[in-house]
Design an enzyme around this catalytic site. Structure first.
Site, PDB file in Angstrom:
ATOM      1  CE  LYS A 160      -2.685 -26.328  22.077  1.00  0.00           C
ATOM      2  NZ  LYS A 160      -2.085 -27.265  23.050  1.00  0.00           N
ATOM      3  CB  SER A 201       1.656 -26.208  23.536  1.00  0.00           C
ATOM      4  OG  SER A 201       0.615 -27.193  23.659  1.00  0.00           O
ATOM      5  CB  SER A 247       0.208 -28.532  26.641  1.00  0.00           C
ATOM      6  OG  SER A 247       1.563 -28.659  26.297  1.00  0.00           O
TER       7      SER A 247
END
Length: 499
Positions: free
Chosen positions: A75, A150, A174
């Site tokens: 990420k 997210s 998330s």
């Protein structure tokens, strides 16, 4: 080259059926073919192949670890030496990190090969991956729908087999929510289990890194490499207090104490919070989760009705605490030391204003404003301190059912989100509706408890539904054991979106 689990790829590498470089090239080609998903913000093929060749040399020398040569995506909130680290924001669009985050460092030390950086909501603020400065990510199961956020880029990449695994972060859901929306497995560990060093901060008392993969077994392998005490992170749990290096897969495949292979979960009490099954839960999600719970009953578990009465307070509490911490954390991005700087400005104050106005997106600006407000003189006591008090009450709700002499259950289960993934653009004009999507994950984060999502079936429009498993502090190994038993009895985690 059809295997996409870490365990299977590791076995192929060990047997020399495939090389790390061949694996890396395979996934790089899949990333290129899957570019329409917009799951990645940055790929550096030469850097990836160099890591793969180093892994092959390590395997040839007999120094390989179980993860050596296995590709992974990170990420874009984890800084990675020599790679861009944007946090999905124009503010950091050109930032190249001179060092590795601890998570990246540890997985690299285990021999994993970085495929690229995955797209995300800007500074991890969002539930749909529509807030990224690099464009929205699409759900591989239906390109008109969101993948969740997210960590939406990581979830979409694993779901579409652009990567066998990815790192994610979970501040209010998330990891779990995009794992649910995208039909993969993801776990948020106990707060402090995984180092935050080198993880670009959103809300420091809530942020926690974790793995996302196809199976609970793969998540256990990754978490074992990621977790452990880090002196560079002041919130990292110390050895003897949850920060020990641990084999999170040690219980996989074993029945619970007193159970047997036919009913491996015999004796397990699963708490079902009535607040998670109320009117706000969509019928298709309710039906799918209930079917998954029935499967767990077949494995020997007992379902127990419980109550977490302060669940409804988790949204207002979270949206006071998280923005307050965000406004403080993001004050460092001023265009002076690093980050976007406006091209034209009158004076220093004008440069600050224009750089931040140009560099941050609307959702980030909204949360900075909210955070600055609740921390301001005259409102700090009324909002921020009150929210911290309610946070402790929410945490006590969990302890009332998971611990003590009157312990009612061993784990808590329910839906991850009230609905399946919604359509792109459906909720962007109403942030409150977006915030409500996290109602079942926020309280776990506020309490600092571990939580995970496992694929449980499909709801409306053939979109995935996740089953949430919540344990008490430091009970990740047992949660993974339960998830693995469920996955041994079902095949939802093997389902993949159409090519």
């Amino acid at each position: 080259m059809t295997a996409s689990t870490i365990k299977a790829l590791s076995a192929q590498l060990a047997a020399k059926e495939v090389s790390a470089e061949e694996l890396a090239r395979h996934y790089l080609s899949r990333i290129e073919a899957g570019a329409h998903l917009n799951a990645f913000t940055h790929v550096d093929a030469e850097a990836t192949l160099a890591q793969a060749r180093a892994a092959d040399a390590r395997i040839a020398a007999g120094n390989a670890a179980p993860l050596t040569g296995v590709p992974i995506a990170h990420k874009d909130v984890f800084v990675t030496r020599g790679w861009r680290a944007t946090a999905g924001s124009k503010m950091l669009g050109n930032y190249v990190s001179p060092f590795d985050a601890t998570v990246v460092e540890r997985l690299g030390a285990a021999g994993m090969v970085t495929l690229g950086k995955t797209n995300m909501d800007e500074f991890a603020m969002g539930s749909s991956n529509e807030n990224s400065a690099f464009g929205a990510v699409k759900n591989p199961w239906n390109l008109e729908h969101v993948p969740g956020g997210s960590s939406g880029g990581s979830a979409a990449a694993v779901a579409a087999d652009l990567a066998p695994a990815a790192t994610g972060t979970d501040t209010g859901g998330s990891i779990r929510q995009p794992a649910s929306f995208s039909g993969i497995t993801g776990i948020k560990p106990t707060y402090g289990r995984v180092s935050r060093y080198g993880m670009i901060a959103f809300a420091s008392s809530l942020d926690q890194g974790g793995p996302m993969a196809r199976t609970a077994e793969d998540c256990a392998l990754l978490l074992s490499a990621m977790a452990g005490f880090d002196p560079r992170d002041s919130t990292s749990l110390e050895p003897g207090r949850g920060g020990d290096v641990e084999d999170f897969g040690r219980l996989l495949g074993q029945p619970l104490q007193g159970a047997d292979a036919a009913r491996p979960l015999a004796g397990l009490r699963i708490g079902l919070p009535k607040e998670y099954f109320g009117e706000g839960l969509a019928d298709d999600v309710r039906t799918t989760v209930r079917a998954a719970l029935a499967e767990l009953e077949k494995l020997g578990a007992t379902l127990v009705d419980i109550s977490l009465p302060k669940t409804e307070l988790s949204i207002p509490t979270y949206y006071v605490i998280a923005p307050a911490e965000a406004s403080s954390n993001l004050s460092r991005f001023d265009g002076v030391r690093y980050g976007h700087r406006a091209a034209e400005y009158r004076d220093l104050a004008d440069m600050y204003r224009k750089s931040r106005a140009e560099g941050f997106g609307w959702e980030v600006k909204r949360r900075i404003l909210v955070g600055a407000y609740v921390l301001s003189h005259g409102y700090y006591d009324a909002y921020y301190l009150q929210a911290q008090k309610i946070r402790r009450i929410i945490a006590q709700d969990f302890q009332n059912v998971l611990a003590g002499a009157n312990r009612q259950c061993d784990v808590i289960m329910g839906p991850v989100a009230p609905t399946v993934a919604w359509k792109l653009g459906e909720k962007t004009s109403d942030p409150v509706q977006m915030y409500l999507a996290d109602i079942f994950t926020l309280s776990t984060s506020l309490a600092g408890l571990p939580g995970m999502s496992v694929p449980a079936g499909f709801g409306a429009n053939g979109l995935p539904v996740g089953l949430q498993i919540i344990g008490n502090y430091f009970e990740e190994a047992r949660m993974l054991q339960i998830a693995h038993a469920f996955q041994q009895a079902t095949d939802w985690h093997h389902r993949q979106p159409a090519a």
